[in-house]
Scaffold this motif. Structure first.
Motif, PDB file in Angstrom:
ATOM      1  N   ASP A   1       0.824  -1.200   0.000  1.00  0.00           N
ATOM      2  CA  ASP A   1       0.000   0.000   0.000  1.00  0.00           C
ATOM      3  C   ASP A   1       0.863   1.257   0.000  1.00  0.00           C
ATOM      4  OD1 ASP A   1      -2.710   1.008   0.015  1.00  0.00           O
ATOM      5  OD2 ASP A   1      -2.354   1.693   2.069  1.00  0.00           O
TER       6      ASP A   1
ATOM      7  N   HIS B   1       0.841   3.902  -2.998  1.00  0.00           N
ATOM      8  CA  HIS B   1       0.489   5.293  -2.671  1.00  0.00           C
ATOM      9  C   HIS B   1       1.548   6.263  -3.191  1.00  0.00           C
ATOM     10  CE1 HIS B   1      -1.305   8.539  -0.215  1.00  0.00           C
ATOM     11  NE2 HIS B   1      -0.044   8.928  -0.058  1.00  0.00           N
TER      12      HIS B   1
ATOM     13  N   ASP C   1      -2.629   9.302   3.388  1.00  0.00           N
ATOM     14  CA  ASP C   1      -1.228   9.709   3.478  1.00  0.00           C
ATOM     15  C   ASP C   1      -0.842   9.993   4.923  1.00  0.00           C
ATOM     16  OD1 ASP C   1       1.243  11.045   3.333  1.00  0.00           O
ATOM     17  OD2 ASP C   1       0.782  11.851   1.359  1.00  0.00           O
TER      18      ASP C   1
END
Length: 334
Positions: free
Chosen positions: A21, A25, A196
């Motif tokens: 992930d 991202h 984030d």
């Protein structure tokens, strides 16, 4: 967990998925980021961390390489000093000595040698952990061997949330970061914040508060230390557990604050007891708190041997829960 950005929700993930992930991202956020290494594209990485990235980002940004660790890291350094942000996968940490020169002589020193003008934003991910069947070539724990080299940051995440947050911090760091991923933790599940966020490099985590004994550890040994702490609780011994998360820089403040409180310290590592991480931690604690300690700093680590193939021999080589409990009882009894 410390996060730099507030997040809306959480998802349950394995450590392996949380690392993926983070890669996904950052690759979506920053087109300079790309992944390279043996079998990272078509195969999805030796432990499945890069699975699906080729289909999502294409072969220009997810690159399979020849079987040459020195060439892989050398190419990544060249890309980094020219403005890219490469993430290298070295399948097993046993193979890191093959690219030692590139990492510690070139990547770690280039920023210094150029007077701070040229950063080297490269991340080298690698698996560590001794296991049955791995043997001498695919089952080492040499994470402590890289601590002496200035210019390198070293992380060893243990939870899924830390895996994502620390890896995002590593990718965004302007200089080289080694990410050691424990074989024993890839399947561990836990909540991971959406979106984030970062976990700062160089900050340890207190995984369990206690008053009688501090145990400092990292990587997959956290599982054994947590089990040992539960057994010691039955014997009325209250253990505080410090998960380093970062090996370089070490969070000396958190470690020393804990040991100053409990006045007893044990350092536990899957790597060899000779040299390396346990030696550095023990020396640091003794130098700063010698007169406050109720007993010597106890080092618990693997025997100074090549990793065997045999399961029973692995169990004999690497400290287990019984070993940790026994050493803790002896220390508290002093």
């Amino acid at each position: 967990m410390e996060a730099s950005v507030a997040t809306a929700g959480f998802k349950e993930m394995r450590v392996q998925e949380a690392l993926r992930d983070a890669l996904r991202h950052e690759m979506a956020r920053d087109k300079r980021v790309f992944v390279m290494g043996e079998d990272v594209a078509m195969f999805g990485g030796a432990y499945g961390v890069t699975r699906g990235l080729l289909q999502e980002f294409g072969e220009q940004r997810v690159r399979d390489t020849p079987i040459s660790e020195a060439a892989i890291v050398g190419l990544a350094i060249g890309a980094a000093i020219n403005g890219m942000r490469p993430i290298v996968e070295i399948q097993f940490c046993d193979l890191l000595p093959l690219c030692m020169d590139q990492i510690v002589t070139h990547a770690a020193r280039y920023y210094y040698q150029t007077g701070g003008k040229i950063p080297v934003p490269i991340v080298v991910r690698s698996k560590f952990g001794t296991r049955a069947g791995g043997g001498p070539s695919h089952s080492s724990c040499n994470h402590g061997a890289f601590i002496p080299f200035p210019g390198l940051k070293i992380i060893a995440p243990t939870t899924p949330a830390d895996a994502k947050g620390l890896l995002l911090s590593a990718i965004r760091d302007p200089n080289p970061v080694l990410c050691f991923e424990s074989h024993h933790l890839y399947g561990v599940k836990g909540p991971v914040p959406d979106g984030d966020y970062t976990v700062p490099i160089g900050v340890a985590a207190v995984r369990r508060a206690g008053k009688d004994l501090t145990i400092v550890t990292c990587g997959g040994m956290i599982l054994k230390v947590e089990e040992a702490a539960e057994r010691l609780k039955e014997k009325k011994i209250d253990v505080e557990i410090i998960d380093l998360r970062s090996l370089a820089p070490l969070d000396k403040e958190t470690i020393l604050k804990s040991v100053a409180k409990t006045r007893r310290a044990m350092v536990v590592d899957e790597g060899p007891i000779v040299g390396g991480l346990v030696a550095e931690l023990a020396a640091m604690i003794q130098e700063n708190l010698f007169s406050d300690l109720k007993g010597p700093v106890v080092r618990v680590g693997a025997h100074h041997l090549p990793p065997p193939h045999s399961g029973p021999l692995v169990d004999a080589m690497v400290p287990g829960v019984e070993k940790i409990v026994g050493e803790a009882l002896r220390l508290v009894a002093r």
